[in-house]
Scaffold this motif. Structure first.
Motif: not given
Length: 505
Positions: A89-113
């Motif tokens: 919540a402090a990072l702005g990614l969720v809100s906390v109240g009646d459970g944890v509600r997402p405000l953003a997504v965090v998705r893993p992304q593979s890369y190769a170079d």
């Protein structure tokens, strides 16, 4: 507004995600291939169904941070013991109240170079599937097909100063930082720059500086060795009641944002510096889209090398439908029809018959006049993810070929690139082929029809003998005039070397 990210919280979150095995491979295994692919199409239910009743850390984080589904606070704090729901919540990614509600997504992304493979965690705004409706206009887009393409196009060669214009969630800045010592990331959206800073901290990537502003305004008077941009190039009607999404709309008419970039980038490139971007261009009033891009390059006050590749083109209706859907408006609804009509009216006003999409590579010569001017259409499917290395090799080979006259090319030895194959097509019962085709397994996946003389030359290029000696031997075998065969084949050797079929021995 997304808060400025706390570095300690970002380190804790990274440690928690790592401990939970929160990787692209683990998520795809948990969801199943079909359900994982469906997420990109806005379908969350198949992936949630695959998780079933699982309440382990990976499953909880998958639902919360990938699918954008609320979760129980105790489960979240258990899955993220260092960060906790309060830290998210402090990072702005969720809100906390009646459970944890997402405000953003965090998705893993593979890369190769060229330096190896790895993975980033990329935070961005919730998509329309999680929101349950159209996107807000200040939406910060995550990693999509276009951004992955541009990331793969980035040159892997080392550079000192880099610039990412229109940084969004920061994926291009992260990729640039793999080979560039310091990167400045700009955007007109404070929210986008906050995501860029968050993602840099989350992935432990330093030396990325963020600045607010449009196009080149935040870097006035500065020069860079490498500039990359996935600009807000989507052509949007400039009328009321048409959403102007910050992530895709530059606020200008038609393709003017791409034109402004091309005309202005030269002044911010150091000698030898390279700019790479994605863009749209209109075919207007009978003037071909690539010819219009060629004119933009010519209008640059700083003379530039240019290599522009059109990957696809759409008629106005198809273009309108694509971007109305992209904003989360469903086909078949009155709103979809209204927005599509607004796009068609806008195109008709400028007599637009086609919209091209593709890649632009612009380079400021180290000295002298530009020597590269290449505008081409390559609408076939790409075959690999090493386009950046391919472009770097092509530029290096161009620079090596440029000072050579035909005698110099004839004196050079070449080898066939390892990804090149030959196909011969015969009419049944006939010994000689009707078609000989060279195919490229990497790069742009080019396929060329060649005559027997050129096929014989390519087949003989093993690095031992110069091209001129090989051509003379082929002329003798074919009973052809050697001088004429040289005049025919040597320009084509140049082309094969630039496009990656042949390499200097």
């Amino acid at each position: 507004m997304l808060p400025d990210p706390d570095p300690t919280l970002c380190r804790h979150l990274a440690d928690d995600l790592r401990a939970a095995g929160f990787t692209a491979e683990a998520l795809r295994t948990a969801f199943g291939d079909a359900a994982d692919d469906a997420i990109a199409r806005g379908l969350r239910a198949p992936a949630d169904r695959s998780l079933g009743a699982r309440d382990d850390a990976l499953a909880v984080l998958a639902r919360l941070l990938v699918l954008g589904m609320p979760q129980d606070e105790a489960f979240v704090s258990s899955a993220l013991p260092r960060t906790g729901a309060a830290g998210l919540a402090a990072l702005g990614l969720v809100s906390v109240g009646d459970g944890v509600r997402p405000l953003a997504v965090v998705r893993p992304q593979s890369y190769a170079d060229a330096d190896g493979a790895g993975q980033w965690w990329i935070a961005s705004d919730l998509d329309e599937a999680a929101l349950g409706g159209p996107l807000p206009e200040d939406h910060v887009l995550g990693v999509g097909g276009a951004s992955l393409t541009l990331a793969s196009l980035q040159l892997p060669t080392a550079a000192r100063r880099g610039l990412d214009i229109g940084a969004g969630c920061g994926i291009q800045a992260l990729r640039a930082r793999r080979s560039v010592a310091r990167v400045t990331a700009t955007d007109i959206s404070p929210r986008a720059l906050a995501f860029t800073r968050l993602n840099a901290l989350l992935n432990g990537v330093d030396a990325i500086d963020t600045r607010l502003g449009s196009l080149f305004e935040p870097v006035a008077g500065e020069e860079f060795d490498r500039i990359v941009s996935n600009p807000p190039f989507v052509i949007t009607p400039r009328v009321e009641d048409v959403p102007a999404y910050e992530y895709r709309d530059g606020g200008m008419e038609g393709d003017d944002v791409v034109a402004a970039f091309v005309r202005g980038v030269g002044g911010h490139l150091a000698p030898g510096g390279v700019a790479q971007l994605l863009g749209n261009w209109e075919t207007r009033a009978g003037v071909d889209g690539l010819d219009r891009v060629r004119a933009w390059v010519a209008q640059s006050p700083i003379a530039l090398d240019a290599w522009v590749v059109e990957r696809e083109s759409l008629d106005p209706l198809s273009y309108a439908e694509l971007w109305v859907r992209d904003g989360g408006t469903l086909p078949g609804t009155p709103e979809f029809a209204r927005l599509a009509d607004a796009w068609l009216d806008d195109f008709a006003a400028r007599e637009v018959t086609e919209v091209g999409f593709g890649y632009l590579l612009l380079r400021r010569p180290r000295s002298g006049e530009p020597t590269l001017s290449r505008f081409e259409r390559l609408h076939q499917s790409l075959t690999g993810d090493s386009l950046g290395a391919h472009l770097a090799d092509a530029l290096a080979d161009h620079d090596r070929l440029e000072p050579l006259d035909d005698a110099g090319v004839a004196a050079s030895a070449f080898v066939v690139a390892p990804d090149v194959t030959e196909a011969r097509h015969h009419v049944p019962g006939q010994e000689d082929p009707t078609v000989i085709e060279l195919r490229q397994g990497g790069g742009f996946g080019r396929a060329l029809s060649v005559d027997p003389a050129l096929a014989a030359l390519v087949g003989a290029c093993d690095g031992d003998l110069p091209a001129g000696v090989l051509i003379d031997a082929i002329a003798e075998l074919l009973g052809a005039d050697a001088a004429r065969l040289r005049a025919d084949l040597l320009p084509r050797v140049r082309e094969l070397a630039f496009t990656g079929f042949l390499r200097f021995a």
